[in-house]
Design a protein around this motif. Structure first.
Motif, PDB file in Angstrom:
ATOM      1  N   PRO A   1      16.211  11.490  17.053  1.00 53.77           N
ATOM      2  CA  PRO A   1      16.662  12.496  16.081  1.00 53.77           C
ATOM      3  C   PRO A   1      17.627  11.921  15.048  1.00 53.77           C
ATOM      4  CG  PRO A   1      16.732  13.399  18.288  1.00 53.77           C
ATOM      5  CD  PRO A   1      16.467  11.934  18.438  1.00 53.77           C
ATOM      6  N   LEU A   2      18.427  10.929  15.475  1.00 50.74           N
ATOM      7  CA  LEU A   2      19.353  10.284  14.534  1.00 50.74           C
ATOM      8  C   LEU A   2      18.580   9.518  13.463  1.00 50.74           C
ATOM      9  CD1 LEU A   2      22.409   9.895  14.081  1.00 50.74           C
ATOM     10  CD2 LEU A   2      22.244   7.769  15.388  1.00 50.74           C
ATOM     11  N   LEU A   3      17.482   8.870  13.854  1.00 51.52           N
ATOM     12  CA  LEU A   3      16.620   8.179  12.890  1.00 51.52           C
ATOM     13  C   LEU A   3      16.111   9.158  11.843  1.00 51.52           C
ATOM     14  CD1 LEU A   3      14.798   5.752  11.964  1.00 51.52           C
ATOM     15  CD2 LEU A   3      13.088   6.634  13.561  1.00 51.52           C
ATOM     16  N   VAL A   4      15.613  10.297  12.295  1.00 46.03           N
ATOM     17  CA  VAL A   4      15.086  11.309  11.370  1.00 46.03           C
ATOM     18  C   VAL A   4      16.193  11.804  10.444  1.00 46.03           C
ATOM     19  CG1 VAL A   4      14.064  13.609  11.198  1.00 46.03           C
ATOM     20  CG2 VAL A   4      13.274  12.015  12.961  1.00 46.03           C
ATOM     21  N   CYS A   5      17.376  12.094  11.002  1.00 48.62           N
ATOM     22  CA  CYS A   5      18.501  12.595  10.193  1.00 48.62           C
ATOM     23  C   CYS A   5      18.936  11.587   9.143  1.00 48.62           C
ATOM     24  CB  CYS A   5      19.688  12.939  11.096  1.00 48.62           C
ATOM     25  SG  CYS A   5      19.519  14.506  11.944  1.00 48.62           S
ATOM     26  N   PHE A   6      19.018  10.320   9.537  1.00 51.20           N
ATOM     27  CA  PHE A   6      19.460   9.302   8.585  1.00 51.20           C
ATOM     28  C   PHE A   6      18.406   9.048   7.509  1.00 51.20           C
ATOM     29  CE2 PHE A   6      23.148   6.780  10.660  1.00 51.20           C
ATOM     30  CZ  PHE A   6      23.837   7.973  10.835  1.00 51.20           C
ATOM     31  N   MET A   7      17.117   9.207   7.855  1.00 47.21           N
ATOM     32  CA  MET A   7      16.073   9.084   6.838  1.00 47.21           C
ATOM     33  C   MET A   7      16.189  10.218   5.817  1.00 47.21           C
ATOM     34  SD  MET A   7      12.749   7.922   9.102  1.00 47.21           S
ATOM     35  CE  MET A   7      11.613   7.976   7.720  1.00 47.21           C
ATOM     36  N   VAL A   8      16.395  11.439   6.317  1.00 43.68           N
ATOM     37  CA  VAL A   8      16.574  12.585   5.422  1.00 43.68           C
ATOM     38  C   VAL A   8      17.828  12.405   4.569  1.00 43.68           C
ATOM     39  CG1 VAL A   8      17.018  15.064   5.316  1.00 43.68           C
ATOM     40  CG2 VAL A   8      15.356  14.173   6.959  1.00 43.68           C
ATOM     41  N   LEU A   9      18.926  11.991   5.203  1.00 43.44           N
ATOM     42  CA  LEU A   9      20.186  11.805   4.479  1.00 43.44           C
ATOM     43  C   LEU A   9      20.044  10.731   3.408  1.00 43.44           C
ATOM     44  CD1 LEU A   9      23.200  12.499   4.237  1.00 43.44           C
ATOM     45  CD2 LEU A   9      23.656  10.745   5.961  1.00 43.44           C
ATOM     46  N   SER A  10      19.381   9.635   3.748  1.00 46.39           N
ATOM     47  CA  SER A  10      19.180   8.551   2.785  1.00 46.39           C
ATOM     48  C   SER A  10      18.396   9.023   1.569  1.00 46.39           C
ATOM     49  CB  SER A  10      18.445   7.390   3.467  1.00 46.39           C
ATOM     50  OG  SER A  10      18.212   6.335   2.570  1.00 46.39           O
ATOM     51  N   ALA A  11      17.323   9.784   1.813  1.00 44.44           N
ATOM     52  CA  ALA A  11      16.489  10.275   0.708  1.00 44.44           C
ATOM     53  C   ALA A  11      17.238  11.286  -0.145  1.00 44.44           C
ATOM     54  CB  ALA A  11      15.208  10.897   1.263  1.00 44.44           C
ATOM     55  N   VAL A  12      17.949  12.221   0.490  1.00 45.91           N
ATOM     56  CA  VAL A  12      18.642  13.279  -0.255  1.00 45.91           C
ATOM     57  C   VAL A  12      19.809  12.712  -1.067  1.00 45.91           C
ATOM     58  CG1 VAL A  12      20.026  15.371  -0.039  1.00 45.91           C
ATOM     59  CG2 VAL A  12      17.961  15.107   1.325  1.00 45.91           C
TER      60      VAL A  12
ATOM     61  N   CYS B   1      27.834  10.813   7.831  1.00 49.80           N
ATOM     62  CA  CYS B   1      27.017  10.126   8.821  1.00 49.80           C
ATOM     63  C   CYS B   1      27.463  10.470  10.243  1.00 49.80           C
ATOM     64  CB  CYS B   1      27.101   8.611   8.612  1.00 49.80           C
ATOM     65  SG  CYS B   1      26.321   8.031   7.095  1.00 49.80           S
ATOM     66  N   LEU B   2      28.767  10.447  10.475  1.00 51.96           N
ATOM     67  CA  LEU B   2      29.280  10.748  11.812  1.00 51.96           C
ATOM     68  C   LEU B   2      29.037  12.205  12.191  1.00 51.96           C
ATOM     69  CD1 LEU B   2      32.660   8.768  11.769  1.00 51.96           C
ATOM     70  CD2 LEU B   2      30.531   8.146  12.919  1.00 51.96           C
ATOM     71  N   THR B   3      29.089  13.095  11.203  1.00 53.59           N
ATOM     72  CA  THR B   3      28.819  14.514  11.468  1.00 53.59           C
ATOM     73  C   THR B   3      27.373  14.716  11.905  1.00 53.59           C
ATOM     74  OG1 THR B   3      30.493  15.224   9.860  1.00 53.59           O
ATOM     75  CG2 THR B   3      28.805  16.829  10.469  1.00 53.59           C
ATOM     76  N   LEU B   4      26.439  14.056  11.223  1.00 54.73           N
ATOM     77  CA  LEU B   4      25.027  14.165  11.601  1.00 54.73           C
ATOM     78  C   LEU B   4      24.780  13.600  12.997  1.00 54.73           C
ATOM     79  CD1 LEU B   4      23.108  13.277   8.317  1.00 54.73           C
ATOM     80  CD2 LEU B   4      23.211  15.483   9.466  1.00 54.73           C
ATOM     81  N   ALA B   5      25.417  12.463  13.276  1.00 59.37           N
ATOM     82  CA  ALA B   5      25.250  11.852  14.599  1.00 59.37           C
ATOM     83  C   ALA B   5      25.733  12.795  15.693  1.00 59.37           C
ATOM     84  CB  ALA B   5      26.019  10.534  14.657  1.00 59.37           C
ATOM     85  N   LYS B   6      26.825  13.467  15.429  1.00 55.86           N
ATOM     86  CA  LYS B   6      27.365  14.409  16.418  1.00 55.86           C
ATOM     87  C   LYS B   6      26.447  15.621  16.574  1.00 55.86           C
ATOM     88  CE  LYS B   6      31.578  16.956  17.621  1.00 55.86           C
ATOM     89  NZ  LYS B   6      32.971  17.288  17.195  1.00 55.86           N
ATOM     90  N   LEU B   7      25.881  16.104  15.463  1.00 56.47           N
ATOM     91  CA  LEU B   7      25.008  17.283  15.520  1.00 56.47           C
ATOM     92  C   LEU B   7      23.770  17.046  16.377  1.00 56.47           C
ATOM     93  CD1 LEU B   7      25.140  18.581  11.828  1.00 56.47           C
ATOM     94  CD2 LEU B   7      26.039  19.731  13.863  1.00 56.47           C
ATOM     95  N   VAL B   8      23.236  15.825  16.363  1.00 57.27           N
ATOM     96  CA  VAL B   8      22.046  15.527  17.177  1.00 57.27           C
ATOM     97  C   VAL B   8      22.437  14.972  18.542  1.00 57.27           C
ATOM     98  CG1 VAL B   8      20.603  15.142  15.157  1.00 57.27           C
ATOM     99  CG2 VAL B   8      21.770  13.199  16.197  1.00 57.27           C
ATOM    100  N   ARG B   9      23.730  15.080  18.875  1.00 58.81           N
ATOM    101  CA  ARG B   9      24.263  14.660  20.180  1.00 58.81           C
ATOM    102  C   ARG B   9      23.974  13.192  20.464  1.00 58.81           C
ATOM    103  NH1 ARG B   9      22.783  19.993  23.944  1.00 58.81           N
ATOM    104  NH2 ARG B   9      23.932  21.501  22.625  1.00 58.81           N
ATOM    105  N   TYR B  10      23.994  12.395  19.403  1.00 58.51           N
ATOM    106  CA  TYR B  10      23.879  10.941  19.496  1.00 58.51           C
ATOM    107  C   TYR B  10      22.574  10.493  20.161  1.00 58.51           C
ATOM    108  CZ  TYR B  10      28.785  11.545  18.346  1.00 58.51           C
ATOM    109  OH  TYR B  10      29.959  11.919  17.735  1.00 58.51           O
ATOM    110  N   ARG B  11      21.515  11.289  20.012  1.00 55.17           N
ATOM    111  CA  ARG B  11      20.190  10.875  20.463  1.00 55.17           C
ATOM    112  C   ARG B  11      19.553  10.045  19.352  1.00 55.17           C
ATOM    113  NH1 ARG B  11      17.420  16.342  21.680  1.00 55.17           N
ATOM    114  NH2 ARG B  11      18.771  16.908  19.939  1.00 55.17           N
ATOM    115  N   ILE B  12      18.944   8.942  19.726  1.00 56.32           N
ATOM    116  CA  ILE B  12      18.597   7.924  18.725  1.00 56.32           C
ATOM    117  C   ILE B  12      17.416   8.334  17.837  1.00 56.32           C
ATOM    118  CG2 ILE B  12      17.961   5.512  18.381  1.00 56.32           C
ATOM    119  CD1 ILE B  12      19.368   4.855  20.984  1.00 56.32           C
TER     120      ILE B  12
END
Length: 453
Positions: free
Chosen positions: A118-129, A105-116
């Motif tokens: 893009p973070l929503l999209v990343c966490f949705m993808v991560l949750s599904a996968v 989770c922290l790695t994804l947050a860092k990759l999107v530079r903590y923009r909220i």
């Protein structure tokens, strides 16, 4: 007739007590199972063979339980499901202890530079996968916890993100055999493989996910952008802080990868899911024992959710009471008669009844109850059992998203949010999730019609 009435009364009573949520669920199903064995099979039917067949213990000691092409379950306790879930629980405990989920989770947050957004999209993808391979309850627990941590640091409202994570966890879980408990029951009972689910329900889930992603981004984008504008500079934890034991982290991740490979190839290797569960559990315990010591192994074993396993055992016995007394055959004949044997109508009935029911009651007992019904309908009407199985799987998995109590992941997500100071009311939850649920069920129905009917 007396045995049928008694079996129905016991089962309905069990369902009502589960809905009321006044007692632990495993107490309810174990008590219900005991009543079925003693009163229905013992007193009414005088059948020791029914009792012994329901307990199904000899199956564990057969070679086919561990290795073979077919895993079709009989009436009674499905020990393949129990062994597989227990093994995955141990693996997940090991991953959590090694810091795998928090690091991700922290790695994804860092990759999107903590923009909220893009973070929503990343966490949705991560949750599904993640939910395709790991129990959705565990996925939501870790994601919601990390989301709250980031929300406090970055000063945004975590409710939109937690709602999206919960929905996508249930959605992703519908794509594979090991993603959601109802799918595990369907797969082990009807003999379907990991690849069968990926190539059937997985396609429907992929289509639904794209639409759900757009839906939630449109719903929450303005609010999250406003939070992002007001948050200012934020200093967030580095991903490396999540890893406290690097060898344990790397080896546990390797066990997870091996589990995915074994599940994806078990139709070719002929290893049953029970065997895969035991292999994964043993390797996880060895990894933690070698890297963290015997005390850590005991902590993992204690961390296994034994209540859920006992819940399943009692549930299987209760459903066997309906099966052995012929109640489920009556239900199957009724659905076939009402539909006139029309395949399209039967699929619609199973899909929407599964979805609506799962929105208000636990989808696990419903799925277990419907398995023999689906088998009977297929036999009576000549419809391909696979089509009915996919309708049941999609209905139970996706319908549970509609309300805060429709699936265990929903309860966990809203509970974590409330403990963090962000309670999610029924009104707020349903405002966003009911529409999304209707959308994915409608898309699933269209998919089933276009592909199979």
């Amino acid at each position: 007739m007396a045995a049928q009435i008694l079996a129905i009364c016991i089962f309905v009573g069990m369902f009502l007590l589960i809905i009321l949520d006044k007692f632990e669920r495993y107490y309810i199903t174990l008590a219900s199972g005991a009543l079925v064995l003693a009163l229905v099979f013992g007193v009414c039917m005088h059948s020791m063979s029914a009792i012994w067949g329901t307990l199904n213990l000899p199956s564990i000691f057969t070679s086919g339980f561990w290795y073979g092409a077919s895993e079709e379950g009989n009436s009674g306790i499905n020990w393949s499901t129990i062994f597989f879930i227990a093994g995955m629980m141990i693996m997940v405990e090991g991953l959590g202890k090694a810091g795998f989920f928090r690091w991700l989770c922290l790695t994804l947050a860092k990759l999107v530079r903590y923009r909220i957004v893009p973070l929503l999209v990343c966490f949705m993808v991560l949750s599904a996968v993640l939910s395709m391979f790991i129990d959705s309850i565990t996925v939501v627990l870790f994601l919601a916890t990390v989301t709250l941590e980031l929300a406090q640091t970055m000063k945004f409202n975590p409710i939109p993100m937690i709602l999206s994570e919960v929905f996508c966890a249930n959605l992703g879980g519908a794509a594979t055999m090991c993603g959601d408990p109802p799918n595990i029951i369907v797969g082990t009972s009807l003999g379907y493989t990991f690849f069968d689910f990926i190539s059937n329900t997985g396609v429907a889930v992929a289509i639904c996910f794209v639409l759900v992603l757009i839906y939630f981004v449109l719903c929450f984008r303005k609010r999250l952008l406003r939070d992002e504008k007001n948050s200012g500079a934020a200093v967030c934890p580095q991903p490396g802080t999540a890893i406290t034991n690097r060898p344990a982290f790397l080896l546990s991740a390797g066990v997870f990868l091996l589990a995915v490979i074994l599940l994806a190839t078990h139709a070719q290797t002929k290893l049953t899911v029970a065997c895969i569960g035991v292999i994964v559990a043993a390797l996880s315990l060895v990894v933690i024992g070698c890297t963290s010591g015997g005390k850590a192994v005991l902590e993992i074993i204690k961390g296994v959710d034994y209540k859920t396993l006992l819940f399943f055992i009692g549930l299987f016995v209760s459903v066997a009471g309906l099966k052995e007394t012929g109640v489920l055959d009556v239900i199957a004949r009724f659905i076939t008669t009402v539909s006139g044997g029309n395949a399209a109508i039967i699929v619609v009935i199973i899909l929407w009844i599964s979805a609506v029911t799962s929105a208000f009651v636990d989808n696990i007992p419903f799925a277990a109850t419907m398995i023999p019904v689906v088998r009977s309908i297929a036999a009576a009407s000549g419809i391909d059992m696979g089509v009915l199985a996919w309708a049941l799987s999609l209905g139970t998995d996706l319908g549970g998203n509609a309300t805060p109590i429709g699936a265990s992941a929903n309860v966990v997500g809203t509970s974590v949010a409330a403990k963090g100071g962000y309670p999610i009311s029924w009104g707020v939850y349903c405002k966003y999730c009911v529409g999304a649920t209707v959308l994915v069920i409608a898309v699933s129905m269209g998919y089933l019609f276009l592909r199979y009917l």
